[in-house]
Design a protein around this motif. Sequence first.
Motif, PDB file in Angstrom:
ATOM      1  N   SER A  45       0.806  -1.224   0.000  1.00 44.60           N
ATOM      2  CA  SER A  45       0.000   0.000   0.000  1.00 44.60           C
ATOM      3  C   SER A  45       0.844   1.282   0.000  1.00 44.60           C
ATOM      4  N   ALA A  46       2.168   1.122   0.077  1.00 43.80           N
ATOM      5  CA  ALA A  46       3.042   2.298   0.125  1.00 43.80           C
ATOM      6  C   ALA A  46       2.976   3.077  -1.181  1.00 43.80           C
ATOM      7  N   GLY A  47       3.069   4.381  -1.084  1.00 44.98           N
ATOM      8  CA  GLY A  47       2.963   5.215  -2.266  1.00 44.98           C
ATOM      9  C   GLY A  47       4.249   5.331  -3.061  1.00 44.98           C
ATOM     10  N   SER A  48       5.395   5.093  -2.428  1.00 47.35           N
ATOM     11  CA  SER A  48       6.683   5.195  -3.114  1.00 47.35           C
ATOM     12  C   SER A  48       7.677   4.239  -2.487  1.00 47.35           C
ATOM     13  N   ASP A  49       8.831   4.075  -3.159  1.00 46.51           N
ATOM     14  CA  ASP A  49       9.860   3.175  -2.636  1.00 46.51           C
ATOM     15  C   ASP A  49      10.417   3.670  -1.309  1.00 46.51           C
ATOM     16  N   ASP A  50      10.401   4.979  -1.097  1.00 47.42           N
ATOM     17  CA  ASP A  50      10.910   5.528   0.162  1.00 47.42           C
ATOM     18  C   ASP A  50      10.047   5.114   1.346  1.00 47.42           C
ATOM     19  N   GLU A  51       8.795   4.736   1.078  1.00 49.03           N
ATOM     20  CA  GLU A  51       7.881   4.322   2.139  1.00 49.03           C
ATOM     21  C   GLU A  51       7.878   2.806   2.327  1.00 49.03           C
ATOM     22  N   LYS A  52       8.746   2.104   1.599  1.00 47.71           N
ATOM     23  CA  LYS A  52       8.861   0.655   1.719  1.00 47.71           C
ATOM     24  C   LYS A  52      10.199   0.303   2.348  1.00 47.71           C
TER      25      LYS A  52
END
Length: 370
Positions: free
Chosen positions: A276-283
Motif C-alpha cells: 500500500s506504500a505510495g513510493s519506494d521511500d515508504e517501503k
Amino acid sequence: MSDLLRAPAEHKYADELDWLESIDTGPKPFAWRLSPKTVRLFVLGSDRSDGLEREIAQKWFGDRSVVERAIVTLASDRGLLLIGDPGTGKSWLAELLAAAISRNSTLVVQGTAGTTEDQIKYSWNVSMVIAKGQSRESMIPSPIMTAMETGAIGRFEELTRSTSDVQDALISILSEKYISVPELDSDNIVFAKPGFSVIATANSRDRGVNDLSSALKRRFNFVRIPVVTNKKSEAEIVRFRTEELLRRHSIELDVPPTLLDVLLRSFADLRAAAVSAGSDDEKLESALSTAEQIGVLEDAILHSNFFGETALTARTLASSLVGSLARRQPEDLAILNKYLHGVVEPRSKDEGGEWPEFLDGGRDTIATLS
C-alpha cells in the motif's frame, strides 16, 4: 560429512537417497538415479498413503505442481528456469532436484556481472600448457562441461545477472548439446551424454539487469515459484529451517509457538504496508521474504543462546527483526517505528500476550540505532 559447515543435499540426505534408490522400481529417464515419482517423493516427502517402511521428510514447501513441472522439464531435452522473488526457495529446489537425479548438486556456476564464458565452458591449466602444450589433460572443464560429460544436472544461479555474452554461450550448449574446443587439433568436441540438463534460477526482481534474449528463453521451460502467502505453509518452512539450525549448533532452546505467530504476523503486516506504500521511500529495502524471516529468527535464537536465556523472548525477537530489516537509516527505522506505533501498540493493548514485550524490544532497538 558432519564436519562440513553446509553439506550438499546428496550428502546430507545420503542415507535417504540410498534407501529410495534401493526400492525404486519405476522407469528412470536416461541415467537418472531415481524415477520421476521418487524424485518428487524425495523433495515433497511421504505420507501414509505411500505405504513406505520409513518416513521421507518434506524438504521443500510449496505447490506440488511446481515440482512436477520441474521434473517433467528435466526429463526432456530442454533447460529448466526457476524464476521468482528472493527467498522463494529456487536455489534449494534446484539443489534437491540435482541431488535426487544425479547425486551431485555441486556442478554450479554463479552468475554475476563478472562471470565469463570460460566459466561455463572451459579454461586452461597454464603451467601444464607451458610444459606440454594444449591438450585434454591441460584443459579445466567448467561445472557445465563436467555435467555434459557425465550426463548430470548442471546448475546456473542468477542467470539474469550474467552478461549477454555468457548467455549467448549457454544458448549454444542448450541447443547443440556439445562444446567445441578450437584450440585442439583432435578430440576437440565435448558431447553431452544422456541425462544432461541445466537448471537455472533467476530473480524476478532483477528484470532489466540483463534480460534474457528470446533465443535463450526458447531453450528453457519457465517454472515460476510463487511467494508463499499461506500462513500454515510459511510456518512449516520457518519451523523446518529453524530445527535444522538448532541441530547444527546443538542448541537446546525453546521456540514458543506464540513467538512464531508473532513473527509471521509481523512480516504479513509489513508486506501489506509495502503493497500500500505510495513510493519506494515508504517501503522497507528488505524484500520481506520467507528467507529473511528465517534469518530474523535464526539471529534471535543465536543471540538468546549465546547471550540470553534458555528460552527465546519476544524482546529478543523484536530486536532481531529491527536490526535485520533496518538497512537504510533513517528511512527504514522510520517505517519500522511507524509500524510499531500504528499496529503493534494497539495490538499489544487489545491482545496482550507476547505483543507488549515485542513492542518494548522494538522500541528499545530503534532508540539504540537512531
